[in-house]
Design a protein around this motif. Structure first.
Motif, PDB file in Angstrom:
ATOM      1  N   ARG A 149       8.478  53.714  -1.344  1.00 35.19           N
ATOM      2  CA  ARG A 149       9.413  52.614  -1.032  1.00 35.19           C
ATOM      3  C   ARG A 149       9.472  52.388   0.472  1.00 35.19           C
ATOM      4  O   ARG A 149       9.539  51.254   0.933  1.00 35.19           O
ATOM      5  CB  ARG A 149      10.805  52.935  -1.551  1.00 35.19           C
ATOM      6  N   ASP A 150       9.458  53.484   1.222  1.00 34.40           N
ATOM      7  CA  ASP A 150       9.534  53.375   2.673  1.00 34.40           C
ATOM      8  C   ASP A 150       8.335  52.608   3.225  1.00 34.40           C
ATOM      9  O   ASP A 150       8.495  51.698   4.044  1.00 34.40           O
ATOM     10  CB  ASP A 150       9.609  54.774   3.294  1.00 34.40           C
ATOM     11  N   LEU A 151       7.140  52.965   2.778  1.00 31.78           N
ATOM     12  CA  LEU A 151       5.939  52.277   3.250  1.00 31.78           C
ATOM     13  C   LEU A 151       5.938  50.822   2.797  1.00 31.78           C
ATOM     14  O   LEU A 151       5.606  49.922   3.584  1.00 31.78           O
ATOM     15  CB  LEU A 151       4.676  52.991   2.760  1.00 31.78           C
ATOM     16  N   ALA A 202       5.807  46.913  13.253  1.00 32.84           N
ATOM     17  CA  ALA A 202       4.758  46.961  14.283  1.00 32.84           C
ATOM     18  C   ALA A 202       4.088  48.335  14.363  1.00 32.84           C
ATOM     19  O   ALA A 202       2.866  48.432  14.490  1.00 32.84           O
ATOM     20  CB  ALA A 202       5.330  46.581  15.639  1.00 32.84           C
ATOM     21  N   ASP A 203       4.874  49.409  14.297  1.00 33.21           N
ATOM     22  CA  ASP A 203       4.296  50.756  14.384  1.00 33.21           C
ATOM     23  C   ASP A 203       3.340  51.021  13.222  1.00 33.21           C
ATOM     24  O   ASP A 203       2.267  51.604  13.403  1.00 33.21           O
ATOM     25  CB  ASP A 203       5.389  51.826  14.402  1.00 33.21           C
ATOM     26  N   THR A 204       3.728  50.586  12.041  1.00 27.90           N
ATOM     27  CA  THR A 204       2.869  50.762  10.861  1.00 27.90           C
ATOM     28  C   THR A 204       1.598  49.934  11.008  1.00 27.90           C
ATOM     29  O   THR A 204       0.502  50.403  10.685  1.00 27.90           O
ATOM     30  CB  THR A 204       3.634  50.369   9.578  1.00 27.90           C
ATOM     31  N   ALA A 205       1.739  48.713  11.516  1.00 27.91           N
ATOM     32  CA  ALA A 205       0.563  47.857  11.724  1.00 27.91           C
ATOM     33  C   ALA A 205      -0.411  48.504  12.701  1.00 27.91           C
ATOM     34  O   ALA A 205      -1.626  48.533  12.456  1.00 27.91           O
ATOM     35  CB  ALA A 205       0.998  46.486  12.232  1.00 27.91           C
ATOM     36  N   TRP A 206       0.105  49.049  13.812  1.00 25.02           N
ATOM     37  CA  TRP A 206      -0.755  49.719  14.786  1.00 25.02           C
ATOM     38  C   TRP A 206      -1.429  50.946  14.174  1.00 25.02           C
ATOM     39  O   TRP A 206      -2.599  51.215  14.418  1.00 25.02           O
ATOM     40  CB  TRP A 206       0.048  50.140  16.021  1.00 25.02           C
ATOM     41  N   GLU A 207      -0.664  51.678  13.382  1.00 25.73           N
ATOM     42  CA  GLU A 207      -1.212  52.880  12.734  1.00 25.73           C
ATOM     43  C   GLU A 207      -2.412  52.529  11.863  1.00 25.73           C
ATOM     44  O   GLU A 207      -3.455  53.176  11.922  1.00 25.73           O
ATOM     45  CB  GLU A 207      -0.120  53.534  11.892  1.00 25.73           C
ATOM     46  N   TYR A 208      -2.288  51.483  11.068  1.00 29.05           N
ATOM     47  CA  TYR A 208      -3.394  51.084  10.200  1.00 29.05           C
ATOM     48  C   TYR A 208      -4.516  50.404  10.989  1.00 29.05           C
ATOM     49  O   TYR A 208      -5.690  50.537  10.639  1.00 29.05           O
ATOM     50  CB  TYR A 208      -2.890  50.172   9.077  1.00 29.05           C
ATOM     51  N   ALA A 209      -4.179  49.707  12.050  1.00 25.66           N
ATOM     52  CA  ALA A 209      -5.208  49.038  12.859  1.00 25.66           C
ATOM     53  C   ALA A 209      -6.154  50.040  13.502  1.00 25.66           C
ATOM     54  O   ALA A 209      -7.350  49.781  13.636  1.00 25.66           O
ATOM     55  CB  ALA A 209      -4.549  48.180  13.934  1.00 25.66           C
ATOM     56  N   LYS A 215       8.178  48.909   5.026  1.00 26.38           N
ATOM     57  CA  LYS A 215       7.561  48.671   6.335  1.00 26.38           C
ATOM     58  C   LYS A 215       6.531  47.546   6.273  1.00 26.38           C
ATOM     59  O   LYS A 215       6.457  46.714   7.181  1.00 26.38           O
ATOM     60  CB  LYS A 215       6.914  49.957   6.860  1.00 26.38           C
ATOM     61  N   PHE A 216       5.746  47.512   5.200  1.00 20.08           N
ATOM     62  CA  PHE A 216       4.788  46.412   5.020  1.00 20.08           C
ATOM     63  C   PHE A 216       5.527  45.082   4.910  1.00 20.08           C
ATOM     64  O   PHE A 216       5.142  44.083   5.527  1.00 20.08           O
ATOM     65  CB  PHE A 216       3.930  46.620   3.769  1.00 20.08           C
ATOM     66  N   SER A 217       6.585  45.054   4.123  1.00 18.74           N
ATOM     67  CA  SER A 217       7.349  43.820   3.895  1.00 18.74           C
ATOM     68  C   SER A 217       7.989  43.305   5.175  1.00 18.74           C
ATOM     69  O   SER A 217       8.116  42.097   5.374  1.00 18.74           O
ATOM     70  CB  SER A 217       8.443  44.053   2.853  1.00 18.74           C
TER      71      SER A 217
END
Length: 149
Positions: free
Chosen positions: A14-16, A25-32, A19-21
């Motif tokens: 649910r947390d992830l 920004a931190d999650t986007a950078w992590e995946y980038a 974050k996607f929804s």
């Protein structure tokens, strides 16, 4: 880029999902900067063009500390192929030749082993520098004496 394909919604926490929804920004950078994500998507990256800042204390503050061994823990959440030697040179304000001299006299260690220039950084890596040996490299009188010889 595809992050998840044909994945059951229960597989994503649910947390992830939150974050996607929210376009976190931190999650986007992590995946980038995730090597695994780039590999899955057949993405070629130009990591050499990534701009970054290194936050650190001035070398003068380090040289006046009471500790004989200066220990640094690297905070590096995004992997873009950065060399340890680059970070050390920047933080200690050393030229490449001075870093080589420090390495030759076993004055700098990475993860408990003598530093080699080819080592790449990972989050949480530790660097240890012998303060006495580092201070000797900053001694201008020593340099002048060596030039005269």
């Amino acid at each position: 880029m595809t992050l998840y394909s044909r994945t059951r919604t229960e597989s994503i926490t649910r947390d992830l999902f939150s974050k996607f929804s929210e376009n976190n920004a931190d999650t986007a950078w992590e995946y980038a900067f995730s090597l695994e994500t780039r590999r899955k998507n057949n993405v070629e990256s130009d990591l050499e063009s990534v701009e970054y800042d290194i936050e650190h204390d001035p070398i003068e503050n380090l040289l006046y500390s009471e500790s004989e061994i200066l220990t640094f823990t690297i905070k590096y959440p995004f992997d873009f192929n950065l060399r340890v030697s680059t970070v050390i040179r920047t933080c200690l304000n050393l030229s490449s030749s001075k870093l080589n001299q420090l390495m030759e006299i076993n004055g700098v260690f990475f993860q408990g082993k003598p530093l080699r220039k080819k080592y790449k950084l990972k989050n949480g890596d530790r660097v240890q520098v012998n303060k006495k040996k580092l201070t000797e490299l900053y001694d201008p009188e020593k340099e002048r004496r060596q030039e005269k010889q």
